[in-house]
Design an enzyme around this catalytic site. Sequence first.
Site, PDB file in Angstrom:
ATOM      1  N   GLU A  79       0.879  -1.183   0.000  1.00 36.01           N
ATOM      2  CA  GLU A  79       0.000   0.000   0.000  1.00 36.01           C
ATOM      3  C   GLU A  79       0.905   1.218   0.000  1.00 36.01           C
ATOM      4  O   GLU A  79       1.390   1.646   1.050  1.00 36.01           O
ATOM      5  CB  GLU A  79      -0.904  -0.024   1.250  1.00 36.01           C
ATOM      6  CG  GLU A  79      -1.926  -1.154   1.263  1.00 36.01           C
ATOM      7  CD  GLU A  79      -3.071  -0.943   0.269  1.00 36.01           C
ATOM      8  OE1 GLU A  79      -3.278   0.205  -0.171  1.00 36.01           O
ATOM      9  OE2 GLU A  79      -3.735  -1.938  -0.078  1.00 36.01           O
ATOM     10  N   CYS A  91      -2.628   9.294   2.381  1.00 35.82           N
ATOM     11  CA  CYS A  91      -2.088   8.718   1.140  1.00 35.82           C
ATOM     12  C   CYS A  91      -2.914   9.079  -0.087  1.00 35.82           C
ATOM     13  O   CYS A  91      -2.370   9.207  -1.168  1.00 35.82           O
ATOM     14  CB  CYS A  91      -1.958   7.211   1.278  1.00 35.82           C
ATOM     15  SG  CYS A  91      -3.496   6.422   1.730  1.00 35.82           S
TER      16      CYS A  91
HETATM   17  P1  NAD Z   1       6.905   5.178   7.740  1.00 35.30           P
HETATM   18  O1  NAD Z   1       8.117   6.030   7.825  1.00 35.30           O
HETATM   19  O2  NAD Z   1       6.070   4.962   8.957  1.00 35.30           O
HETATM   20  O3  NAD Z   1       7.341   3.786   7.107  1.00 35.30           O
HETATM   21  C1  NAD Z   1       6.416   2.747   6.944  1.00 35.30           C
HETATM   22  C2  NAD Z   1       6.898   1.517   7.682  1.00 35.30           C
HETATM   23  O4  NAD Z   1       8.070   1.038   7.060  1.00 35.30           O
HETATM   24  C3  NAD Z   1       7.227   1.768   9.143  1.00 35.30           C
HETATM   25  O5  NAD Z   1       6.694   0.739   9.932  1.00 35.30           O
HETATM   26  C4  NAD Z   1       8.736   1.781   9.159  1.00 35.30           C
HETATM   27  O6  NAD Z   1       9.276   1.316  10.373  1.00 35.30           O
HETATM   28  C5  NAD Z   1       9.089   0.854   8.023  1.00 35.30           C
HETATM   29  N1  NAD Z   1      10.367   1.173   7.419  1.00 35.30           N
HETATM   30  C6  NAD Z   1      10.870   2.414   7.191  1.00 35.30           C
HETATM   31  N2  NAD Z   1      12.071   2.326   6.600  1.00 35.30           N
HETATM   32  C7  NAD Z   1      12.336   1.002   6.441  1.00 35.30           C
HETATM   33  C8  NAD Z   1      13.415   0.269   5.887  1.00 35.30           C
HETATM   34  N3  NAD Z   1      14.484   0.885   5.385  1.00 35.30           N
HETATM   35  N4  NAD Z   1      13.341  -1.074   5.887  1.00 35.30           N
HETATM   36  C9  NAD Z   1      12.265  -1.699   6.396  1.00 35.30           C
HETATM   37  N5  NAD Z   1      11.210  -1.053   6.938  1.00 35.30           N
HETATM   38  C10 NAD Z   1      11.236   0.274   6.963  1.00 35.30           C
HETATM   39  O7  NAD Z   1       5.891   5.751   6.698  1.00 35.30           O
HETATM   40  P2  NAD Z   1       6.151   6.530   5.352  1.00 35.30           P
HETATM   41  O8  NAD Z   1       6.843   5.667   4.392  1.00 35.30           O
HETATM   42  O9  NAD Z   1       6.641   7.901   5.615  1.00 35.30           O
HETATM   43  O10 NAD Z   1       4.600   6.659   4.948  1.00 35.30           O
HETATM   44  C11 NAD Z   1       4.157   7.625   4.086  1.00 35.30           C
HETATM   45  C12 NAD Z   1       3.985   7.030   2.712  1.00 35.30           C
HETATM   46  O11 NAD Z   1       3.079   5.941   2.794  1.00 35.30           O
HETATM   47  C13 NAD Z   1       3.378   7.997   1.730  1.00 35.30           C
HETATM   48  O12 NAD Z   1       3.965   7.799   0.482  1.00 35.30           O
HETATM   49  C14 NAD Z   1       1.917   7.593   1.700  1.00 35.30           C
HETATM   50  O13 NAD Z   1       1.270   7.945   0.513  1.00 35.30           O
HETATM   51  C15 NAD Z   1       2.028   6.102   1.871  1.00 35.30           C
HETATM   52  N6  NAD Z   1       0.808   5.565   2.454  1.00 35.30           N
HETATM   53  C16 NAD Z   1       0.060   4.724   1.696  1.00 35.30           C
HETATM   54  C17 NAD Z   1      -1.123   4.224   2.201  1.00 35.30           C
HETATM   55  C18 NAD Z   1      -1.976   3.316   1.386  1.00 35.30           C
HETATM   56  O14 NAD Z   1      -2.921   2.783   1.933  1.00 35.30           O
HETATM   57  N7  NAD Z   1      -1.706   3.111   0.115  1.00 35.30           N
HETATM   58  C19 NAD Z   1      -1.533   4.580   3.477  1.00 35.30           C
HETATM   59  C20 NAD Z   1      -0.718   5.424   4.218  1.00 35.30           C
HETATM   60  C21 NAD Z   1       0.458   5.914   3.706  1.00 35.30           C
END
Ligand code: NAD
Length: 470
Positions: free
Chosen positions: A226, A260
Amino acid sequence: NILQNNSEIRSSKAYIMANISQLVSSLRETFQTGRTIDLQWRIGQLNMLLKLLDENRDQLCNALKRDLNKHKFEAAVLEVDYCRNDLVHCLNNLSEWAAPEKVAKGLLNVMDRCYIRKEPFGVVLIIGAWNYPVQLNILPLIGAIAAGNCVVVKPSELSVYTAKILEELLSRYLDQDCIKCISGGVPESTALLAEKWDYIFYTGNTAVGKIVMQAAAEYLTPVTLELGGKSPVFVDKDCDLGIVANRILWGKCTNAGQTCVSPDYIMCTKETQDVLVGKLKNSLKTFYGDNVKTSNDYARIVNDRHFQRIKKLLSTCKEIAFGGDFDESQRYIAPTVVINVKFTDQVMQEEIFGPILPIIPVKDEDEAIKQIVKGDKPLALYIFSNNKSLVQKFITSTSSGGVCVNDTLMQGSIPSLPFGGVGNSGMGGYHGKFTFDTFSHKRAMMERDLALESINGVRYPPFTDVKTNF
Ligand code: NAD
C-alpha cells in the site's frame, strides 16, 4: 518482582531483536496446531479486538492527538470507528466468506465436488505507516485474523504514542501465542523482513516498498504494498466551484495533508484557477476561522524531519495565493494554495504529503490527461465535472488505484470497494471482504470418486485413431 523483571526483559527491544527468529518459529508452531484455523477462535479474537476498540476509544484518540494533533472527530471517524465498522462488517459476514465456495462444473465433472477452500497463508507480517496509525495496523489485522493466520504487527515508530498503546493493548486483549505486536523502527523492520513469512502486508512509501518486495522475493512470499504518490485533481469549468473548493480543501486539510489519497495538486484552466482560489479561501475560513493555527480542528506534521521537508518544499513555491506560514515549535504548516505552478516546479517532483496545494493551469482536459499518463500511476484520481463524457474520457484514458468523481477521499469509505494502488502506488487491495481475501489462499479443490473409470480412462494412452478423430 522477579516475574515483573522477566516480563520487562522479554518486552525490551534488545530481547525482541535477539529473539525475532524464535518468535516467528513459535508462531509457526502454534499455527501448525490448527488453533487459528478454528472459526470460533477467529470470531473470539475479532470480538476481543472489538472490545479493545470500544474500551479504549478515548485512549486511542488521545494517542492520535499527541502524535498528530488529530481532532477527536477525525481520530474517531477516520481511525477508531472506521476500524470498528470494518470489524463489525467482518464479524457479520465471516462465516459466509470463510465457507467453501462452489464453482461451475462441466459435463466431465458432474460427479465431482469442485470448490474453493479459503485457507490462511500461515504466519504473516503487517508493517504499518504513521499517518493513520490505528487504521493502517488494525484494518489488515482484522483480515489476517479473520482468515486464520498467526500475525506479527509492526506499527510505525514515527507515531510514537499510538505505537506504544497499540503494543500494550494488542498484547493485553489478543491471544499472545498467535498475535504479536512489535514496535520499533528500521532495525526491527529489517530484522523482521529477514525472516520467512507466508504473507507480508506493507503500508508506506514506495522506496521502502521496494525493500520489502526484495526481502519477500527471497522466500517468494506474496505481498500487498500500500504505497503512495501524487494523486491529481482535475476541475472542469462547468462546476459549482464553492462546493468543489469545500471538497478539495477538506481532502487536503484532513490530517494536514498527510493522507495517502490526499488530493496532491489541481489542474484546471487559468480562468477556473482564478475563481477557485477565492472559493478555497472562503472554505478555509469556514472550516477553521480567521486563524487556522489556533483552531483545534487542524492537525500537525508528524515529526521534525517531515516538517523540514515540507518547509523546504514551501520555500520553492513562487506564487503563494494564501497560507505559507509555519511554526516550527508546533510543527504547524498552514494550508497553502500555490497558483500558476508548472509541472517542472519542485513541488511537482515528489508526493507532497503535507498541506500545500498547487494549482497548475492547463489548456484543457486533454493536457491534464496527458500529464497524468506521463507520470506514475496514482493511488487516487479526482475529477470534478458535471460532464459525463469528460469524466468517462478521464477514466478510460488513465489508470489509478481508485477514482472519485466530484469528491475526495470518499472512495475509501465503503468496505465494498477495494482500497489499493497500481504500478508505483502499490499492489493488492483491501478493506471489507478484500482484506479477508488478501490473507486467504484460495485452494482449488476437486474431489472425485474412484468410480466411472471407463469414462475417465479416455485420456490414457494409447491415443488410438478412435480417440484422436474428433
Ligand atoms: P513510515 O516512515 O512509517 O514507514 C512505513 C513503515 O516502514 C514503518 O513501519 C517503518 O518502520 C518501516 N520502514 C521504514 N524504513 C524502512 C526500511 N528501510 N526497511 C524496512 N522497513 C522500513 O511511513 P512513510 O513511508 O513515511 O509513509 C508515508 C507514505 O506511505 C506515503 O507515500 C503515503 O502515501 C504512503 N501511504 C500509503 C497508504 C496506502 O494505503 N496506500 C496509506 C498510508 C500511507
